[in-house]
Design a protein around this motif. Structure first.
Motif, short mmCIF file in Angstrom:
data_model
loop_
_atom_site.label_atom_id
_atom_site.label_comp_id
_atom_site.label_asym_id
_atom_site.label_seq_id
_atom_site.Cartn_x
_atom_site.Cartn_y
_atom_site.Cartn_z
N ARG A 28 0.83 -1.21 0.00
CA ARG A 28 0.00 0.00 0.00
C ARG A 28 0.87 1.26 0.00
NH1 ARG A 28 -5.28 -0.87 0.38
NH2 ARG A 28 -6.05 -2.84 1.25
N PHE A 41 2.23 1.56 -3.48
CA PHE A 41 1.14 1.95 -4.37
C PHE A 41 0.89 3.45 -4.29
CE2 PHE A 41 -3.66 2.33 -4.64
CZ PHE A 41 -3.71 2.37 -6.02
N THR A 78 1.15 5.94 -7.52
CA THR A 78 0.10 6.82 -8.04
C THR A 78 0.54 8.28 -8.07
OG1 THR A 78 -0.91 6.92 -5.83
CG2 THR A 78 -1.80 5.30 -7.37
N LYS A 100 -5.85 -5.98 -3.89
CA LYS A 100 -5.95 -5.98 -5.36
C LYS A 100 -7.12 -5.11 -5.81
CE LYS A 100 -6.21 -9.28 -9.21
NZ LYS A 100 -6.33 -10.72 -9.54
N ASP A 106 -8.33 -2.54 -4.34
CA ASP A 106 -8.02 -1.12 -4.14
C ASP A 106 -7.08 -0.59 -5.22
OD1 ASP A 106 -9.60 -1.01 -1.89
OD2 ASP A 106 -7.94 -1.32 -0.49
N ILE A 107 -6.24 -1.45 -5.78
CA ILE A 107 -5.30 -1.04 -6.81
C ILE A 107 -5.97 -0.98 -8.19
CG2 ILE A 107 -3.19 -1.72 -8.04
CD1 ILE A 107 -2.18 -2.88 -5.40
N GLU A 160 -7.17 2.14 -10.44
CA GLU A 160 -6.17 3.09 -10.92
C GLU A 160 -5.42 2.60 -12.16
OE1 GLU A 160 -5.72 6.15 -9.75
OE2 GLU A 160 -7.39 5.77 -8.38
N VAL A 198 -5.08 -5.58 -13.29
CA VAL A 198 -4.10 -6.07 -12.32
C VAL A 198 -4.09 -7.59 -12.39
CG1 VAL A 198 -3.38 -6.13 -9.90
CG2 VAL A 198 -4.54 -4.10 -10.79
N ALA A 239 0.29 -4.30 -11.96
CA ALA A 239 -0.77 -3.41 -12.43
C ALA A 239 -0.29 -2.71 -13.69
CB ALA A 239 -1.12 -2.39 -11.35
N ARG A 248 -1.47 2.71 -16.09
CA ARG A 248 -2.06 3.67 -15.14
C ARG A 248 -3.12 4.53 -15.83
NH1 ARG A 248 -0.80 7.95 -11.50
NH2 ARG A 248 -2.86 8.44 -10.64
#
Length: 264
Positions: free
Chosen positions: A140, A143, A147, A170, A172-173, A176, A180, A199, A202
């Motif tokens: 996290r 990540f 971002t 996963k 939460d990612i 964005e 993933v 991931a 973007r």
């Protein structure tokens, strides 16, 4: 000696600082993370095995930045593309040092970096649930950095231990990025529960799949779709005419454009 120990021997023979270099090689082969001219940030880069692989792949036109609280011993034959930033990756001052190295700024359309990678793992406690939770926390943190620094279309890959919080992480990612996936490199030890979340692409668009927005069709594309703009971002809309103002449901979002159709 198990079959996986071959990577330890190969690392020694081929001059890599850690057997984990082959994990990055295999992630790259599977997911296409690295490439000539790319800008890569390696979080928790010590002792430098991933830096070696990344530098080989991005070449002289690329840039690789290794970030770690510990001092990273410079490569014996340093490529001009390899830079080192010592500091805490969660601190703004460290991220600014990275920006200074890669020569870019961050805005709503993305940052100066093409790839953020992390092979960080927590200090092992022997309590699997605790170690899993700590590994999720590290991802996290990585990540959050990704971002902040990644350009539109950029990629992110980070190690995590499998466990009960993996799917929430996963989920939460995923919003964005375009998608993933979970990858378990062959170079990981048989006994290890580690895997990598990769991931791809973007998304920095002002819209997401499922959104309904009102747009004006400014032009028509070669395939017959209408072309509209949402905060400067291109949306292709099917079944409309030039000059119409219409509510559109977003069906698919890519890094540089999205697709939609009139909302019912």
């Amino acid at each position: 000696m198990s079959g996986k120990d071959e990577y330890y021997n190969k690392a020694k023979q081929q001059g890599y600082r850690a057997r984990s270099a082959y994990k990055l090689k295999q992630l790259d082969e599977t997911a296409g993370l690295l490439g000539d001219g790319r800008t890569v940030v390696d979080l928790g880069a010590a002792p430098g095995g991933w830096l070696q692989v990344a530098a080989e792949e991005v070449g002289e036109r690329g840039t690789v930045v290794g970030v770690d609280r510990q001092r990273i011993e410079h490569l014996a034959d340093p490529e001009p593309s390899v830079e080192y930033v010592r500091g805490d990756m969660t601190e703004e001052s460290t991220k600014q040092k990275v920006r200074d190295v890669v020569g870019g700024t961050t805005d709503e359309r993305g940052g100066p970096v093409d790839v953020v990678i992390s092979d960080m793992a927590p200090n092992m406690s022997g309590d699997y649930d605790l170690d899993h939770a700590r590994s999720v926390h590290l991802v996290r943190q990585a990540f959050e950095v990704a971002t902040d620094l990644l350009d539109s279309g950029g990629d992110f890959a980070a190690k995590v231990f499998d466990g009960q919080d993996l799917q929430d992480l996963k989920a939460d990612i995923e919003p964005e990025f375009e998608y993933v996936r979970e990858i378990r490199p062959d170079a990981s030890r048989d006994s290890s529960s580690e895997l990598y979340l990769v991931a791809k692409h973007r998304l920095t668009a002002p819209v997401r799949e499922g959104d309904v927005v009102e747009v004006t069709i400014d032009d028509m594309g070669e395939e017959g779709d209408g072309i509209a703009k949402v905060d400067g971002f291109t949306v292709f809309v099917s079944g409309v005419e030039e000059g119409e103002t219409v509510e559109v449901r977003i069906d698919d979002v890519k890094p540089r454009f999205a697709f939609g159709q009139p909302a019912e």
